[in-house]
Design a protein around this motif. Structure first.
Motif, PDB file in Angstrom:
ATOM      1  N   GLY A  46       0.669  -1.245  -0.033  1.00  0.00           N
ATOM      2  CA  GLY A  46       0.136   0.147  -0.128  1.00  0.00           C
ATOM      3  C   GLY A  46       0.906   1.191   0.092  1.00  0.00           C
ATOM      4  O   GLY A  46       0.540   2.432  -0.091  1.00  0.00           O
ATOM      5  N   GLY A  47       2.053   1.210   0.135  1.00  0.00           N
ATOM      6  CA  GLY A  47       2.965   2.124  -0.138  1.00  0.00           C
ATOM      7  C   GLY A  47       3.241   2.811  -1.463  1.00  0.00           C
ATOM      8  O   GLY A  47       2.837   2.192  -2.055  1.00  0.00           O
ATOM      9  N   PRO A  48       4.078   3.953  -1.463  1.00  0.00           N
ATOM     10  CA  PRO A  48       4.275   4.527  -2.825  1.00  0.00           C
ATOM     11  C   PRO A  48       5.255   3.250  -3.548  1.00  0.00           C
ATOM     12  O   PRO A  48       6.033   2.642  -2.811  1.00  0.00           O
ATOM     13  N   GLY A  49       5.116   3.414  -4.683  1.00  0.00           N
ATOM     14  CA  GLY A  49       6.083   2.645  -5.583  1.00  0.00           C
ATOM     15  C   GLY A  49       6.802   3.288  -6.620  1.00  0.00           C
ATOM     16  O   GLY A  49       6.726   4.578  -6.653  1.00  0.00           O
ATOM     17  N   PRO A  50       7.615   2.759  -7.508  1.00  0.00           N
ATOM     18  CA  PRO A  50       8.493   3.274  -8.361  1.00  0.00           C
ATOM     19  C   PRO A  50       7.419   3.884  -9.623  1.00  0.00           C
ATOM     20  O   PRO A  50       6.250   3.167  -9.593  1.00  0.00           O
ATOM     21  N   SER A  51       7.892   4.492 -10.536  1.00  0.00           N
ATOM     22  CA  SER A  51       7.067   5.074 -11.749  1.00  0.00           C
ATOM     23  C   SER A  51       6.900   3.887 -12.735  1.00  0.00           C
ATOM     24  O   SER A  51       6.366   4.082 -13.662  1.00  0.00           O
ATOM     25  N   THR A  52       7.835   2.809 -12.602  1.00  0.00           N
ATOM     26  CA  THR A  52       7.395   1.953 -13.413  1.00  0.00           C
ATOM     27  C   THR A  52       7.155   0.359 -13.059  1.00  0.00           C
ATOM     28  O   THR A  52       7.575   0.175 -11.692  1.00  0.00           O
ATOM     29  N   ASP A  53       6.883  -0.692 -13.737  1.00  0.00           N
ATOM     30  CA  ASP A  53       6.611  -1.912 -13.338  1.00  0.00           C
ATOM     31  C   ASP A  53       7.859  -2.870 -13.325  1.00  0.00           C
ATOM     32  O   ASP A  53       7.776  -4.040 -13.288  1.00  0.00           O
ATOM     33  N   ALA A  54       9.152  -2.319 -13.736  1.00  0.00           N
ATOM     34  CA  ALA A  54       9.949  -3.120 -14.045  1.00  0.00           C
ATOM     35  C   ALA A  54      10.480  -4.131 -12.715  1.00  0.00           C
ATOM     36  O   ALA A  54      10.826  -5.230 -13.128  1.00  0.00           O
ATOM     37  N   ALA A  55      10.477  -3.749 -11.699  1.00  0.00           N
ATOM     38  CA  ALA A  55      10.784  -4.543 -10.531  1.00  0.00           C
ATOM     39  C   ALA A  55       9.681  -4.780  -9.769  1.00  0.00           C
ATOM     40  O   ALA A  55       8.680  -3.977  -9.404  1.00  0.00           O
ATOM     41  N   PRO A  56       9.815  -6.081  -9.236  1.00  0.00           N
ATOM     42  CA  PRO A  56       8.602  -6.579  -8.412  1.00  0.00           C
ATOM     43  C   PRO A  56       8.400  -5.979  -7.054  1.00  0.00           C
ATOM     44  O   PRO A  56       9.406  -5.409  -6.576  1.00  0.00           O
ATOM     45  N   THR A  57       7.253  -5.987  -6.539  1.00  0.00           N
ATOM     46  CA  THR A  57       7.169  -5.553  -5.043  1.00  0.00           C
ATOM     47  C   THR A  57       7.624  -6.452  -4.146  1.00  0.00           C
ATOM     48  O   THR A  57       7.770  -7.634  -4.562  1.00  0.00           O
ATOM     49  N   PHE A  58       7.809  -5.768  -3.022  1.00  0.00           N
ATOM     50  CA  PHE A  58       8.453  -6.570  -2.066  1.00  0.00           C
ATOM     51  C   PHE A  58       7.385  -7.774  -1.631  1.00  0.00           C
ATOM     52  O   PHE A  58       7.884  -8.743  -1.238  1.00  0.00           O
ATOM     53  N   ARG A  59       6.241  -7.492  -1.649  1.00  0.00           N
ATOM     54  CA  ARG A  59       5.379  -8.336  -0.902  1.00  0.00           C
ATOM     55  C   ARG A  59       5.079  -9.738  -1.899  1.00  0.00           C
ATOM     56  O   ARG A  59       5.295 -10.646  -1.769  1.00  0.00           O
ATOM     57  N   SER A  60       5.296  -9.493  -3.266  1.00  0.00           N
ATOM     58  CA  SER A  60       5.247 -10.452  -4.505  1.00  0.00           C
ATOM     59  C   SER A  60       6.562 -11.152  -4.330  1.00  0.00           C
ATOM     60  O   SER A  60       6.590 -12.490  -4.294  1.00  0.00           O
ATOM     61  N   ILE A  61       7.662 -10.597  -3.809  1.00  0.00           N
ATOM     62  CA  ILE A  61       8.761 -11.170  -3.706  1.00  0.00           C
ATOM     63  C   ILE A  61       8.720 -12.138  -2.513  1.00  0.00           C
ATOM     64  O   ILE A  61       9.065 -13.339  -2.486  1.00  0.00           O
ATOM     65  N   ALA A  62       8.332 -11.677  -1.432  1.00  0.00           N
ATOM     66  CA  ALA A  62       7.920 -12.492  -0.314  1.00  0.00           C
ATOM     67  C   ALA A  62       7.150 -13.815  -0.513  1.00  0.00           C
ATOM     68  O   ALA A  62       7.203 -14.702   0.171  1.00  0.00           O
ATOM     69  N   ARG A  63       6.124 -13.560  -0.972  1.00  0.00           N
ATOM     70  CA  ARG A  63       4.976 -14.812  -1.328  1.00  0.00           C
ATOM     71  C   ARG A  63       5.480 -15.659  -2.581  1.00  0.00           C
ATOM     72  O   ARG A  63       4.565 -16.660  -2.676  1.00  0.00           O
ATOM     73  N   MET A  64       6.601 -15.443  -3.155  1.00  0.00           N
ATOM     74  CA  MET A  64       6.876 -16.464  -3.976  1.00  0.00           C
ATOM     75  C   MET A  64       7.446 -17.731  -3.147  1.00  0.00           C
ATOM     76  O   MET A  64       8.083 -17.763  -2.171  1.00  0.00           O
ATOM     77  N   THR A  65       7.066 -18.817  -3.737  1.00  0.00           N
ATOM     78  CA  THR A  65       7.177 -20.175  -2.922  1.00  0.00           C
ATOM     79  C   THR A  65       8.836 -20.423  -2.859  1.00  0.00           C
ATOM     80  O   THR A  65       9.215 -20.944  -1.974  1.00  0.00           O
ATOM     81  N   SER A  66       9.567 -19.983  -3.610  1.00  0.00           N
ATOM     82  CA  SER A  66      10.982 -20.015  -3.402  1.00  0.00           C
ATOM     83  C   SER A  66      11.569 -19.188  -2.631  1.00  0.00           C
ATOM     84  O   SER A  66      12.909 -19.234  -2.425  1.00  0.00           O
ATOM     85  N   THR A  67      10.774 -18.334  -2.206  1.00  0.00           N
ATOM     86  CA  THR A  67      11.414 -17.234  -1.233  1.00  0.00           C
ATOM     87  C   THR A  67      11.748 -17.799   0.188  1.00  0.00           C
ATOM     88  O   THR A  67      10.737 -18.067   0.890  1.00  0.00           O
ATOM     89  N   THR A  68      12.958 -17.805   0.806  1.00  0.00           N
ATOM     90  CA  THR A  68      13.160 -18.543   2.180  1.00  0.00           C
ATOM     91  C   THR A  68      14.515 -17.171   2.625  1.00  0.00           C
ATOM     92  O   THR A  68      14.773 -16.649   1.728  1.00  0.00           O
ATOM     93  N   SER A  69      14.758 -17.307   3.883  1.00  0.00           N
ATOM     94  CA  SER A  69      15.636 -16.791   4.457  1.00  0.00           C
ATOM     95  C   SER A  69      16.923 -16.915   3.470  1.00  0.00           C
ATOM     96  O   SER A  69      17.686 -16.073   3.201  1.00  0.00           O
TER      97      SER A  69
END
Length: 105
Positions: A46-69
């Motif tokens: 819900g925070g401000p984002g960049p002017s383009t969609d080139a980089a994924p949101t942190f939430r979408s990165i976190a929710r990827m099944t491959s994302t682990t510590s």
């Protein structure tokens, strides 16, 4: 009796270790991400984002099944041509990883 004791010890040794809390401070990680990453990523839901969609949101990165510590640590310590090389300290890395992992919930 010795056999029973040995069996109990082996069973306990085979059990996974109690979950240890992840190192890092998620709030500090959010502050770091807001400073360094927000030019390309939306770092807070819900925070401000960049002017383009080139980089994924942190939430979408976190929710990827491959994302682990571990996967985040490996990724953030490996130079990538499309990302600046910030050379995070161990504490900064812990904080950013803790923040990203907190977004899985």
């Amino acid at each position: 009796m010795r056999a029973l004791t040995l069996a109990v010890l082996l069973a306990v040794a085979a059990m996974p270790a109690a979950a240890q809390p992840e190192p890092g401070d998620a709030r500090a990680g959010l502050r770091l991400a807001a400073t360094w990453c927000a030019n390309c990523h939306q770092v807070a839901p819900g925070g401000p984002g960049p002017s383009t969609d080139a980089a994924p949101t942190f939430r979408s990165i976190a929710r990827m099944t491959s994302t682990t510590s571990m996967s985040l640590r490996a990724f953030l310590q490996t130079p990538h041509p499309s990302m600046p090389d910030y050379r995070l300290t161990r504490e900064e890395l812990d904080d950013v990883v803790a923040y990203l992992i907190s977004l899985k919930r």
